[in-house]
Write a protein that holds these residues in place. Structure first.
Motif, PDB file in Angstrom:
ATOM      1  N   PHE A  94       0.811  -1.201   0.110  1.00  0.00           N
ATOM      2  CA  PHE A  94      -0.180   0.106   0.105  1.00  0.00           C
ATOM      3  C   PHE A  94       0.895   1.417   0.101  1.00  0.00           C
ATOM      4  CE2 PHE A  94      -3.138  -3.106   1.086  1.00  0.00           C
ATOM      5  CZ  PHE A  94      -4.255  -2.488   0.733  1.00  0.00           C
ATOM      6  N   ILE A  95       1.997   0.984  -0.483  1.00  0.00           N
ATOM      7  CA  ILE A  95       3.143   2.490  -0.367  1.00  0.00           C
ATOM      8  C   ILE A  95       2.768   3.316  -1.347  1.00  0.00           C
ATOM      9  CG2 ILE A  95       5.425   3.189  -0.465  1.00  0.00           C
ATOM     10  CD1 ILE A  95       6.211   0.821   0.810  1.00  0.00           C
ATOM     11  N   GLU A  96       2.127   4.662  -1.026  1.00  0.00           N
ATOM     12  CA  GLU A  96       1.895   5.538  -2.164  1.00  0.00           C
ATOM     13  C   GLU A  96       3.328   6.137  -2.844  1.00  0.00           C
ATOM     14  OE1 GLU A  96      -1.030   8.080  -0.579  1.00  0.00           O
ATOM     15  OE2 GLU A  96      -2.264   6.569  -0.151  1.00  0.00           O
ATOM     16  N   LEU A  97       2.861   6.926  -3.988  1.00  0.00           N
ATOM     17  CA  LEU A  97       4.091   7.198  -4.713  1.00  0.00           C
ATOM     18  C   LEU A  97       4.924   8.256  -3.945  1.00  0.00           C
ATOM     19  CD1 LEU A  97       5.582   7.209  -7.408  1.00  0.00           C
ATOM     20  CD2 LEU A  97       4.384   9.095  -8.238  1.00  0.00           C
ATOM     21  N   ALA A  98       4.122   9.098  -3.249  1.00  0.00           N
ATOM     22  CA  ALA A  98       4.819  10.309  -2.450  1.00  0.00           C
ATOM     23  C   ALA A  98       5.663   9.562  -1.121  1.00  0.00           C
ATOM     24  CB  ALA A  98       3.700  11.135  -1.770  1.00  0.00           C
ATOM     25  N   ASP A  99       5.436   8.450  -0.779  1.00  0.00           N
ATOM     26  CA  ASP A  99       6.163   7.898   0.228  1.00  0.00           C
ATOM     27  C   ASP A  99       7.383   7.039  -0.268  1.00  0.00           C
ATOM     28  OD1 ASP A  99       4.771   9.148   2.077  1.00  0.00           O
ATOM     29  OD2 ASP A  99       3.198   7.608   1.768  1.00  0.00           O
ATOM     30  N   MET A 100       7.364   6.809  -1.563  1.00  0.00           N
ATOM     31  CA  MET A 100       8.462   5.798  -2.259  1.00  0.00           C
ATOM     32  C   MET A 100       9.877   6.649  -2.389  1.00  0.00           C
ATOM     33  SD  MET A 100       6.993   3.546  -5.190  1.00  0.00           S
ATOM     34  CE  MET A 100       5.255   2.834  -4.936  1.00  0.00           C
ATOM     35  N   ALA A 101      11.026   5.965  -2.094  1.00  0.00           N
ATOM     36  CA  ALA A 101      12.373   6.511  -2.152  1.00  0.00           C
ATOM     37  C   ALA A 101      12.445   6.295  -4.034  1.00  0.00           C
ATOM     38  CB  ALA A 101      13.346   5.915  -1.889  1.00  0.00           C
ATOM     39  N   GLU A 102      13.034   7.617  -4.428  1.00  0.00           N
ATOM     40  CA  GLU A 102      13.104   7.518  -5.948  1.00  0.00           C
ATOM     41  C   GLU A 102      13.906   6.066  -6.503  1.00  0.00           C
ATOM     42  OE1 GLU A 102      14.847  11.175  -6.956  1.00  0.00           O
ATOM     43  OE2 GLU A 102      13.106  12.595  -6.235  1.00  0.00           O
ATOM     44  N   GLY A 103      14.872   6.107  -5.745  1.00  0.00           N
ATOM     45  CA  GLY A 103      16.015   5.015  -6.116  1.00  0.00           C
ATOM     46  C   GLY A 103      15.151   3.531  -6.089  1.00  0.00           C
ATOM     47  N   ASP A 104      13.938   3.560  -5.429  1.00  0.00           N
ATOM     48  CA  ASP A 104      13.279   2.096  -5.363  1.00  0.00           C
ATOM     49  C   ASP A 104      12.212   1.812  -6.112  1.00  0.00           C
ATOM     50  OD1 ASP A 104      14.717   1.819  -2.976  1.00  0.00           O
ATOM     51  OD2 ASP A 104      13.309   2.211  -1.528  1.00  0.00           O
ATOM     52  N   ILE A 105      11.813   2.819  -6.900  1.00  0.00           N
ATOM     53  CA  ILE A 105      10.477   2.782  -7.996  1.00  0.00           C
ATOM     54  C   ILE A 105      11.114   1.863  -8.844  1.00  0.00           C
ATOM     55  CG2 ILE A 105       9.226   4.094  -9.397  1.00  0.00           C
ATOM     56  CD1 ILE A 105       9.546   6.447  -7.654  1.00  0.00           C
ATOM     57  N   GLY A 106      12.140   2.028  -9.492  1.00  0.00           N
ATOM     58  CA  GLY A 106      12.471   1.140 -10.625  1.00  0.00           C
ATOM     59  C   GLY A 106      12.423  -0.256 -10.303  1.00  0.00           C
ATOM     60  N   THR A 107      13.100  -0.446  -9.368  1.00  0.00           N
ATOM     61  CA  THR A 107      13.404  -2.092  -8.481  1.00  0.00           C
ATOM     62  C   THR A 107      11.991  -2.735  -8.470  1.00  0.00           C
ATOM     63  OG1 THR A 107      15.421  -1.615  -7.920  1.00  0.00           O
ATOM     64  CG2 THR A 107      14.317  -3.585  -6.815  1.00  0.00           C
ATOM     65  N   ALA A 108      11.204  -1.917  -7.630  1.00  0.00           N
ATOM     66  CA  ALA A 108       9.948  -2.206  -7.137  1.00  0.00           C
ATOM     67  C   ALA A 108       8.825  -2.513  -8.297  1.00  0.00           C
ATOM     68  CB  ALA A 108       9.201  -1.604  -6.205  1.00  0.00           C
ATOM     69  N   TYR A 109       8.906  -1.818  -9.278  1.00  0.00           N
ATOM     70  CA  TYR A 109       8.016  -1.764 -10.697  1.00  0.00           C
ATOM     71  C   TYR A 109       8.541  -2.965 -11.325  1.00  0.00           C
ATOM     72  CZ  TYR A 109       6.557  -0.917 -15.202  1.00  0.00           C
ATOM     73  OH  TYR A 109       5.811  -0.970 -16.393  1.00  0.00           O
ATOM     74  N   THR A 110       9.605  -3.264 -11.509  1.00  0.00           N
ATOM     75  CA  THR A 110      10.244  -4.418 -12.242  1.00  0.00           C
ATOM     76  C   THR A 110       9.680  -5.768 -11.564  1.00  0.00           C
ATOM     77  OG1 THR A 110      12.130  -3.375 -13.251  1.00  0.00           O
ATOM     78  CG2 THR A 110      11.982  -5.831 -13.013  1.00  0.00           C
ATOM     79  N   GLN A 111      10.045  -5.833 -10.169  1.00  0.00           N
ATOM     80  CA  GLN A 111       9.584  -6.931  -9.473  1.00  0.00           C
ATOM     81  C   GLN A 111       7.992  -7.538  -9.539  1.00  0.00           C
ATOM     82  OE1 GLN A 111      11.269  -7.128  -5.675  1.00  0.00           O
ATOM     83  NE2 GLN A 111      13.296  -6.902  -6.202  1.00  0.00           N
TER      84      GLN A 111
END
Length: 285
Positions: A94-111
């Motif tokens: 349930f992590i919203e975009l505003a609370d995601m670290a920029e560097g984690d977005i790509g990794t989480a997206y791919t997984q």
């Protein structure tokens, strides 16, 4: 007659949660089942409890060869494959975009997209020859998040909307030989895994994290018209229906929403019948 007598199914993510409930129900309905899961420990429990009705295989649905190995096991152990249930999935806590670290977005997206979207496509590709031979069916576990916001964070919601597109397109591409349908559960008392980059603990794969039933019974019951926080077993009959040749044979491209009425919530009230019994029956029993 049981609805899946003589059928052979393969269920990914079948070691726990909704997938395990589907495995149990399919066996009760007369099917033999190959259970594919990332956890070897969960598969041991499945074998111990269901015996000769099942075969198990450790499978990462992100890998085409592992999908093909699971299909091959169904054909070698049971002689065919009638139903492939693409159930494995990842959440996003349930992590919203505003609370995601920029560097984690790509990794989480791919997984998340590799399991929730690519995993469906690879499973369908691996199973297609076997399903064409049996004129079988491909079944996908979607979610209320395939239609509505706020059943997860942006990555999970986007992946489940994409998965709905996979169902619709494959239903078109495979008709009239192979049926493609889906079940879309709502909030359920179970766990769904999430990428470690979003805060879960790595343990030979993504670790358990609460799914969209994490709010607890009272909160889910408050916001659903049927006042129900589902158990995994509550969804299993819908998976039987779409897989059954005799009962669901007219269905393809169909999504059964088992979401306690989420789609008919009112603007003024969650449900209109809270005092229906008193209004209709008064003091009668």
């Amino acid at each position: 007659m049981r609805w899946l007598d003589g059928e052979v199914a393969l269920v990914t993510g079948g070691g726990s949660g909704i997938g395990r409930a589907v495995v149990d129900r399919y066996v009760q309905e007369g099917a033999r089942v190959v259970v594919a899961d990332l956890s070897a420990d969960r598969l041991v429990a499945v074998r111990d409890e269901l015996g000769d009705s099942v075969r198990t295989i450790v499978t990462d649905v992100r890998d085409i060869e592992q999908n093909k190995a699971a299909v091959a096991l169904a054909e070698s152990a049971f002689g065919k494959l009638d139903v492939f249930v693409a159930n494995a999935g990842l959440g996003d806590r349930f992590i919203e975009l505003a609370d995601m670290a920029e560097g984690d977005i790509g990794t989480a997206y791919t997984q998340i997209f590799d399991v929730n979207v690519k995993g469906l496509v690879l499973g369908a590709k691996a199973a297609l020859p076997a399903l064409v031979r049996t004129k079988g069916s491909f079944v996908v576990t979607l979610s209320n998040s395939s239609f509505w916001p706020d059943g997860g964070g942006v990555l999970y919601i986007a992946s489940k909307h994409a998965a709905l597109g996979v169902v619709r397109q494959l239903a078109h591409e495979f008709a009239p030989v192979v049926r493609v349908n889906a079940v879309a559960p709502g909030a359920t008392r179970t766990n769904i895994t999430s990428p470690s980059v979003l805060g879960a603990i790595e343990n030979g794969g993504p670790a358990p994290a609460p799914d969209n039933g994490s709010e607890g019974d009272s909160e889910v019951e408050r916001v659903t018209p049927l006042r129900r926080h589902a158990s995994p077993e509550d969804h299993s009959a819908a998976f039987v229906l779409v897989a059954s040749r005799t009962q669901g044979g007219i269905m393809t491209g169909t999504v059964i929403e088992t979401d306690a009425g989420l789609g008919i919530r009112g603007l003024r009230r969650v449900r209109g019948g809270d005092n229906l019994r008193e209004r209709v029956l008064g003091g009668q029993n």
